[in-house]
Structures are given as C-alpha cells and as structure tokens.
Write a protein that holds these residues in place. Sequence first.
Motif, short mmCIF file in Angstrom:
data_model
loop_
_atom_site.label_atom_id
_atom_site.label_comp_id
_atom_site.label_asym_id
_atom_site.label_seq_id
_atom_site.Cartn_x
_atom_site.Cartn_y
_atom_site.Cartn_z
N ARG A 46 54.42 78.83 87.23
CA ARG A 46 55.30 78.27 88.27
C ARG A 46 54.53 77.48 89.32
O ARG A 46 54.84 77.55 90.52
N ASN B 264 64.32 75.95 86.44
CA ASN B 264 63.25 75.77 85.47
C ASN B 264 63.10 77.08 84.71
O ASN B 264 62.34 77.96 85.08
N SER C 47 56.69 69.53 88.94
CA SER C 47 57.13 70.41 87.86
C SER C 47 58.65 70.38 87.69
O SER C 47 59.16 70.20 86.59
N TYR C 48 59.37 70.56 88.79
CA TYR C 48 60.84 70.55 88.70
C TYR C 48 61.37 69.17 88.34
O TYR C 48 62.34 69.05 87.57
N ASP D 26 63.96 81.82 87.53
CA ASP D 26 63.34 81.24 88.72
C ASP D 26 64.26 81.33 89.95
O ASP D 26 64.46 80.36 90.68
N PHE E 168 60.98 68.80 84.66
CA PHE E 168 61.94 69.64 83.94
C PHE E 168 63.33 69.02 83.94
O PHE E 168 64.02 69.00 82.91
N TYR E 169 63.75 68.48 85.07
CA TYR E 169 65.05 67.82 85.14
C TYR E 169 65.09 66.55 84.31
O TYR E 169 66.11 66.24 83.67
N MET F 121 53.70 74.98 84.36
CA MET F 121 55.09 74.77 84.74
C MET F 121 55.95 75.98 84.45
O MET F 121 56.67 76.49 85.30
N ARG F 122 55.90 76.44 83.19
CA ARG F 122 56.89 77.38 82.69
C ARG F 122 56.53 78.85 82.90
O ARG F 122 57.40 79.70 82.88
#
Length: 310
Positions: free
Chosen positions: A256, A130, A299-300, A100, A303-304, A252-253
Amino acid sequence: MTELYEQQNAGQLLKLPVPREFSFSQNLNYLTNAPNECLYRIHENRIYKALPIGQHIYVIEIFEDPDVPHSLMVSLIGDIVPKDSAVLETIVRYVREWFDLDTDLVPFYEMAEQDVLLQKTVHSFYGLRNMGIPDLFEAVCWGILGQQINLAFAFTLKRRLVETYGRSVTIDGITSHVFPEPDTIAALSVADMEDLRMTVKKREYLIAIAQLFAEGKLSKEALLQIGDHKKIEKLLVGIRGIGPWTANYVLMRCLRIPTAFPIDDVGLHNAVKHALGSELKPSRDELLKLSAGWANWESYATFYMWRLLY
C-alpha cells in the motif's frame, strides 16, 4: 463494540464501518471481472473467501445490507466457531486491508477532479478501492505468475498452483482454497512442479522466493519498516525473478505504498490511450507530463486507469 467492527450475534456476524467514499457494488464488479479466480467466489452479490488462521481455515461471507448504511457485513459460515476474539480481530483486519477501508480517498478525488485523465474515470468508478493482496508471499507469486502472459492464463496457472499445493476446506459441498504456504513451495523441486505447465524459470523463481520467506529473509513487516518507496523497490528488484513491474505491483497491492508507480506498464499506457481517445500510446515522457499532478497518489491513479480496461 470497537472502532473497527461491531459484533452482532455471538461472534458470527460482524458489522464493519466503511467510509462514505466506498461502494460495495464497484468493488464487487471489479472482483467479478477476474477470470477463473480460485481464492474467492461470488454468489448472489456476496463474496466468499477462506482465511487460514492458526490451524483452522475459516470461510467468511462478505455482503452489504441495504438497511445498514456505511457498513460491510461479515459472517462466518460452517461449524467452526472462534474460541476467542483474536480470530475475529484477524478477520476484520484482513477484510479492512483487502478492501483498503482505512485510506482516506477525499484528497485523491479532489485531485482527480482537476486531472484530464482521471476526472471522468473517478466519476465512473467512484467508491472503488485498490483491492489488495494482503499476504506478501501471495502478492509476489502472483506478480511472477503474470509475467509475459495474458491475464486469463495467469489465473489458470494460479489455480493449478493453489489447488495442487494449497490447503482447502469443504462446507456444504463447496470447496474453498487458500494460497500455499511458503514452506510448502520451498520444499519442492522444479521437477515436482512440472505438471503445473509453467515455465522452468517461473518454477525456479517461485521456489527460491518461497525459500527466502521460509528462512525469514523476506517478510512484509521487514519491508514496511524500511518505509522508503525506492529502497523497498531496490531490495525487491535485487531478488531473482522480480523486476521493476513486479516490485511496483507488490508495492501497490500489498504494501500500500501510495507513490508506487509502474510507469512502463503496458496496461497503463493502453488505458491512457483509451482515456485520451488517441490512436497512439503515450511515450514515457508524455506519460510523465500527464501524470505530474498525481504526486503521492500514483498508486491509486494507476489502479483507476487500469480499471478502464480490466
């Protein structure tokens, strides 16, 4: 030289520029945590991955050179030398998408600095991207494989699927695998997959979804053309075997979509509980309030938060 990469020597070594808000070590640590991973390997701080391009399988080595700041180095290993620049460009696109690299994280970090859940988290993992799954078929299958089982067993199922039905290449005694093609899985019966020891339902889902890909009824390009997050989610959830969690995971993955938000994910709830030092997981309403500032970065942020646990 292009904006995306610089060719260092006869096409065998590529230098990819990366943003300042990128840490190879953070992403390497994340990848290292995957139990029993079969689609890449890590050795001496270098990542090795096989990529199918046309009729060939190329194995790439990704590493960081301390003497070349703000860059990722990508080399091809083995005897197959690309005959044209299109192969190199495909490799570069894959690596940039996998890591990404083209997302500007400055606004995300500015938002996170003011967020009670994210402030310490982004400091701990600054530069983490991500890490994606660029191939839509792989992303959907991975979401299905992971349903209602622990992560370690999901990786075991993936390994069985990949090693049984995916192509591979062996270089210097080391075999690298690629994910099976939709056509291969579409041609199977539920009975054919019995030795994989996954549930009948999962086998049915994988075969039916592979058939959608094989028939051209489902593709990454078509989903991206839809554009709208909720419309894509609705389309995916309408496919047997894909629920809201799997749909948002794919959003998400793979696609994006920055607003993808698996708000009912157990892992997210546990991560929030951990970040708050609470004895109880948040309710859905509480999480909605806590995540109110994540707009356009759901999304980010998710992920975090996952990174706190995985």
